[in-house]
Every structure is written in C-alpha cells, then in structure tokens.
Design a protein around this motif. Structure first.
Motif, PDB file in Angstrom:
ATOM      1  N   GLY A   1       0.276  10.801   2.336  1.00 29.74           N
ATOM      2  CA  GLY A   1       0.667  10.297   1.024  1.00 29.74           C
ATOM      3  C   GLY A   1      -0.363   9.381   0.409  1.00 29.74           C
ATOM      4  O   GLY A   1      -1.474   9.190   0.915  1.00 29.74           O
ATOM      5  N   GLU A   2       0.026   8.797  -0.714  1.00 30.31           N
ATOM      6  CA  GLU A   2      -0.854   7.939  -1.516  1.00 30.31           C
ATOM      7  C   GLU A   2      -1.235   6.682  -0.746  1.00 30.31           C
ATOM      8  O   GLU A   2      -0.441   6.141   0.025  1.00 30.31           O
ATOM      9  N   LEU A   3      -2.461   6.198  -0.969  1.00 31.16           N
ATOM     10  CA  LEU A   3      -2.956   5.055  -0.209  1.00 31.16           C
ATOM     11  C   LEU A   3      -4.124   4.410  -0.949  1.00 31.16           C
ATOM     12  O   LEU A   3      -4.989   5.105  -1.493  1.00 31.16           O
ATOM     13  N   SER A   4      -4.163   3.090  -0.982  1.00 32.64           N
ATOM     14  CA  SER A   4      -5.303   2.361  -1.527  1.00 32.64           C
ATOM     15  C   SER A   4      -5.330   0.977  -0.889  1.00 32.64           C
ATOM     16  O   SER A   4      -4.408   0.605  -0.154  1.00 32.64           O
ATOM     17  N   GLY A   5      -6.384   0.222  -1.161  1.00 32.04           N
ATOM     18  CA  GLY A   5      -6.416  -1.126  -0.623  1.00 32.04           C
ATOM     19  C   GLY A   5      -7.811  -1.646  -0.350  1.00 32.04           C
ATOM     20  O   GLY A   5      -8.819  -1.036  -0.753  1.00 32.04           O
TER      21      GLY A   5
ATOM     22  N   LEU B   1       3.664  -6.555  -7.348  1.00 36.50           N
ATOM     23  CA  LEU B   1       4.259  -5.466  -6.582  1.00 36.50           C
ATOM     24  C   LEU B   1       5.788  -5.491  -6.723  1.00 36.50           C
ATOM     25  O   LEU B   1       6.387  -6.536  -6.992  1.00 36.50           O
ATOM     26  N   SER B   2       6.405  -4.336  -6.517  1.00 34.77           N
ATOM     27  CA  SER B   2       7.861  -4.236  -6.629  1.00 34.77           C
ATOM     28  C   SER B   2       8.485  -4.127  -5.252  1.00 34.77           C
ATOM     29  O   SER B   2       7.795  -3.932  -4.242  1.00 34.77           O
ATOM     30  N   GLU B   3       9.823  -4.208  -5.198  1.00 34.41           N
ATOM     31  CA  GLU B   3      10.515  -4.108  -3.923  1.00 34.41           C
ATOM     32  C   GLU B   3      10.436  -2.709  -3.329  1.00 34.41           C
ATOM     33  O   GLU B   3      10.749  -2.509  -2.152  1.00 34.41           O
ATOM     34  N   ASN B   4       9.995  -1.732  -4.106  1.00 39.11           N
ATOM     35  CA  ASN B   4       9.820  -0.366  -3.603  1.00 39.11           C
ATOM     36  C   ASN B   4       8.467  -0.155  -2.937  1.00 39.11           C
ATOM     37  O   ASN B   4       8.237   0.875  -2.299  1.00 39.11           O
ATOM     38  N   ASP B   5       7.562  -1.109  -3.118  1.00 37.18           N
ATOM     39  CA  ASP B   5       6.201  -0.956  -2.604  1.00 37.18           C
ATOM     40  C   ASP B   5       6.101  -1.405  -1.147  1.00 37.18           C
ATOM     41  O   ASP B   5       6.896  -2.211  -0.658  1.00 37.18           O
ATOM     42  N   LEU B   6       5.085  -0.862  -0.475  1.00 37.78           N
ATOM     43  CA  LEU B   6       4.817  -1.197   0.925  1.00 37.78           C
ATOM     44  C   LEU B   6       3.406  -1.745   1.051  1.00 37.78           C
ATOM     45  O   LEU B   6       2.450  -1.157   0.544  1.00 37.78           O
ATOM     46  N   VAL B   7       3.277  -2.871   1.731  1.00 37.04           N
ATOM     47  CA  VAL B   7       1.969  -3.444   2.053  1.00 37.04           C
ATOM     48  C   VAL B   7       1.777  -3.368   3.560  1.00 37.04           C
ATOM     49  O   VAL B   7       2.606  -3.866   4.324  1.00 37.04           O
TER      50      VAL B   7
ATOM     51  N   PRO C   1       4.314   2.557   9.698  1.00 31.22           N
ATOM     52  CA  PRO C   1       5.661   2.649   9.126  1.00 31.22           C
ATOM     53  C   PRO C   1       5.856   3.933   8.338  1.00 31.22           C
ATOM     54  O   PRO C   1       4.895   4.658   8.052  1.00 31.22           O
ATOM     55  N   THR C   2       7.078   4.201   7.976  1.00 35.13           N
ATOM     56  CA  THR C   2       7.390   5.353   7.135  1.00 35.13           C
ATOM     57  C   THR C   2       6.939   5.069   5.706  1.00 35.13           C
ATOM     58  O   THR C   2       7.183   3.986   5.182  1.00 35.13           O
ATOM     59  N   PRO C   3       6.262   6.012   5.054  1.00 40.05           N
ATOM     60  CA  PRO C   3       5.821   5.791   3.668  1.00 40.05           C
ATOM     61  C   PRO C   3       7.009   5.540   2.748  1.00 40.05           C
ATOM     62  O   PRO C   3       8.099   6.081   2.963  1.00 40.05           O
ATOM     63  N   PRO C   4       6.838   4.711   1.721  1.00 39.94           N
ATOM     64  CA  PRO C   4       7.925   4.466   0.778  1.00 39.94           C
ATOM     65  C   PRO C   4       8.248   5.717  -0.029  1.00 39.94           C
ATOM     66  O   PRO C   4       7.378   6.559  -0.265  1.00 39.94           O
ATOM     67  N   VAL C   5       9.500   5.842  -0.454  1.00 44.37           N
ATOM     68  CA  VAL C   5       9.933   7.025  -1.206  1.00 44.37           C
ATOM     69  C   VAL C   5       9.438   6.977  -2.638  1.00 44.37           C
ATOM     70  O   VAL C   5       8.867   7.944  -3.154  1.00 44.37           O
ATOM     71  N   ASN C   6       9.615   5.841  -3.284  1.00 46.18           N
ATOM     72  CA  ASN C   6       9.266   5.742  -4.702  1.00 46.18           C
ATOM     73  C   ASN C   6       8.091   4.808  -4.983  1.00 46.18           C
ATOM     74  O   ASN C   6       7.480   4.883  -6.051  1.00 46.18           O
ATOM     75  N   GLY C   7       7.792   3.933  -4.076  1.00 51.31           N
ATOM     76  CA  GLY C   7       6.755   2.943  -4.335  1.00 51.31           C
ATOM     77  C   GLY C   7       5.381   3.377  -3.874  1.00 51.31           C
ATOM     78  O   GLY C   7       5.180   4.460  -3.345  1.00 51.31           O
TER      79      GLY C   7
END
Length: 422
Positions: free
Chosen positions: A62-66, A109-115, A32-38
């Motif tokens: 971009g940023e990534l963890s998990g 997590l917030s609605e701006n975040d992507l899992v 998917p496309t990386p989130p803009v703010n999350g």
C-alpha cells in the motif's frame, strides 16, 4: 573442542551476533496492518533507521511516505521514504533540519492515519531540535561534556529530553490524533523503550529536576538560560498519564540478549561451551575489564565458575571518562584494560566490539586481543599501561593490526564482548 584459529572464531561469533539483530530478520513480523482509509507515514532516527526503513518498504503493501535520519554513511537505498544523513555522536545542522522537517511532516494528521516510527540507538544526536531559547551550539557543548563525563546513557538521555523540542514524547504528541506504532532496536541496558534515542514518541516520567541533578553530578556547567529552562520546568515532558498516548503502541524488536544468544549458539555449534554473563553490564570500561580479566583467570586456573575451554559473553553499555588525548571508544578501552590486567596470561583471547560497527567516533567496530598482544606492542616500543592512561585503545590495537573494521552494520544493540579461555 579447541578452535584452531581463536581470533577467527571470535570474529565469526561477533558476526553471527550482529546478523541476529538485523532489521531484515527482526522487523517484518512487527509491521502493523495498513490503515483502511488513512495514509501511512514512516518517520525515525538512529544508526539503523535507514535499514529499518528499507525493510518496511520491501514488506509494505500500500501507500507509503516519510523521512528518517541516520548517521553519515549509514544510509540505505529507499524509494518512498526519504533518508537524511547527519552527525553522531555530536549533533549538527543537518540533524536539526531533519528533526524540524519530521516535526512539520506529522502536523495535521487524522485519527485514520498511521505513523510508523523507527528508532535505534544514536537517535538522540541525530534527532536534534533544541527547545525554544536554546541554541544548537549549546546542545552540542552539553552533549560533548556528557560524552566525556562517564555518565550512563540513561542519564545523558534524561538531560537531552528536557532540552529538546522533539524528544521525550513530544514527537508522539505532535502526531496526535493519528495512531503511532513505534518499532525499536534497543541499545540500552534494561531495554527501557523510553530511553532508546530519548524516546521521541513515548511518554516520559523523568523530570527537569532530575536533569539538573545529573548536570550537577558530573560538574557540567551550563549557560544561565539553560539553567533557568530546567529550574522553571519549561522543559517538562508529557508523562505516561497523558491520554493522547492511549492509542499508540511500541515494540522492541531486537535486544542485546538476542545477539548474545545467537553468538552462544554459534560457539556451541563449533563445539565450544558458551556462557552469557549479562546483557546489561554498565560502568567504566576499564573497571569492567578488570572484573572480566579476574573471571577469565579464575576459569583458567581454578576451573571456576566454568571449566575450560569455554566462551564467556557479555553485553551492555560501558562508559569512558576521558582524561587523555588518545583515540578509541569504550570497546577499545575495555580491551586495552583487559590486556593490561591479563599481561600475557596464556590461553586467553578476547573480542570487544560495538554491534553498530562503530566504536565511539572511530572507523572500527572494536578489536581483538591475544596472549601475545602486550609483548608484540612492547617490541614496537608501545606500553599498554601508558596507552590506557592516554585513552588510546585505538592506537594500541592499530599498531598490532588487530582492529576490527566491519563498516556500519545498520543495527545497534550496544557493546558485545567475548572472551575465549582455552
């Protein structure tokens, strides 16, 4: 065209099938496309989860963890996503601890975040977090009983969902309100996304009543607390009408049909006509083998429904009802039953392997059969029928030096069978 080395030809067909469903080939197009703010969090479970995580890392901007959990020996060299190894097919404490960590990780997590959730076969055992009031030892015992019972994978996973604190969509709800994109490699006949690894991030419309009926069907006795858990509906899973799943999406990136088509293409490139029977064959491995043997003999002797030389391919997930004390998974069982049914019939060769590289709990992917297999075994004092009665396909093909030991393939679209009729 007739292959000069039938067994080598069958091995090349299997290798091409596995390569076609590797994460490296299938996953990048679905990122998917990386989130803009999350933030972006990667979680997952299965025999191919670590390989998938490595592909995400290699292709992510971009940023990534998990954290992902995979079977012992199936890890990958990830830098930003932690890889934990645990037990399969029977869960252990490492898998339980990893499941709890993943559940804790998605809190807040917030609605701006992507899992991004990475799921392959094996995830049901590897992501083991019993529901409150149920112990890991109890889940282990039920898991072992289901594995020996001959239950279909959809039946086993129905039970697992309703005894879990994380499967059957519960992990998906824990991620809310973040957006969840689940990427799956299917190891189940029919490619139902919710059945793969017991669908931890996907809604589930099965019921506790169905889970209890499955346990009764296979005469699997359960402790009183588990029976009460199911009868009281405490194990109910969130259904497809739950609005918290509305923003989520899932994509099955590889299926058994992909592997079979790649194998057929490899065969045709070598001048051998290939036919795909089905990618979703289920049933007892030894019974499925009897039908395949009858088909192979009809082709050889009657030219029906195909003319020889040809290659007959099939996939799916068979089962084994364990009655003996031998070794071997469902592919070795299939091939040994095929050997008994063919009994040295000329010009028929076969391969049966699991696409994950591990047949059951042994170190082999499967094995190879040839017209001389039964005779070669008898020269060593080994009777194929006796070995089949003891569920000892591994021992039979080990004695012939015909096991296929590929090591973990880090993908999984289930059984792969190829029968060459010359």
């Amino acid at each position: 065209m007739t292959p000069t080395n039938p067994k080598q030809f069958l091995r090349s067909v299997y290798d091409s099938a596995v390569d076609a469903v590797s994460a490296a080939k299938c996953l990048p197009a679905f990122l998917p496309t990386p989130p803009v703010n999350g933030r972006t969090l990667v979680i997952g479970a299965g025999k191919g989860a670590a390989a998938m995580a490595k592909v995400v890392e290699d292709n992510w901007q971009g940023e990534l963890s998990g954290l992902v959990v995979t079977r012992y020996g199936h890890g990958a060299d990830c830098k930003r996503i932690e890889v934990v190894e645990a037990s399969h097919p029977v869960p252990d404490e490492a898998g339980q601890a990893a499941a709890q960590r993943i559940l804790d990780m998605v809190q807040g997590l917030s609605e701006n975040d992507l899992v991004i959730c990475l799921i392959t076969g094996g995830g049901s055992s590897l992501l083991a977090l019993p529901a409150p009031g149920i112990t890991l030892a109890q889940k282990q015992a039920i898991n072992k009983a289901l594995l020996k019972s001959g239950a279909a994978i959809s039946e086993m996973n129905c039970v697992r969902k309703h005894l879990s604190a994380i499967k059957g969509g519960r992990l998906g709800l824990a991620c809310a309100p973040a957006r969840v994109v689940t990427l799956l490699i299917s190891d189940v006949p029919g490619d139902d996304a919710g059945t793969i690894a017991s669908g931890p991030t996907l809604p589930d419309d099965t019921t506790c009543e169905q889970a209890l009926a499955i346990l009764n069907k296979y005469a699997i006795a359960v402790p009183a607390n588990i029976e009460e858990h199911l009868k009281s509906d405490a194990g109910a899973t969130p259904g497809s009408d739950d609005p918290r799943f509305a923003r989520n999406e899932q994509h099955i990136i590889a299926i058994a049909q992909d592997a079979l088509e790649a194998a057929a293409q490899t065969a045709r490139a070598a001048g051998v006509t290939a036919h795909i029977l089905s990618d979703g064959i289920e049933g007892e491995a030894r019974d499925v083998a009897i039908v395949h043997a009858a088909l192979a003999k009809q082709i050889h002797g009657r030219g029906q429904p195909f003319t020889r030389p040809c290659l007959v391919l099939s996939g799916g997930e068979t089962t084994v009802t364990v009655r003996g004390s031998g070794r071997g998974g469902r592919n070795a069982e299939f091939l040994l039953s095929l050997a008994v049914a063919l009994d040295g019939h000329p010009d028929i060769y076969a391969l049966a392997c699991d696409t994950d590289g591990i047949d059951g709990s042994e170190d082999n992917a499967g094995a190879l059969y040839g017209p001389d297999s039964v005779q070669r075994a008898e020269r060593q004092g080994i009777r194929a029928k006796n070995m089949l009665e003891n569920n000892d396909g591994y021992g039979f093909f080990l004695a012939l030096d015909d096991l296929i030991v590929s090591g973990p393939t880090r993908t999984n679209v289930n059984d792969f069978r190829a029968i060459l009729i010359l």
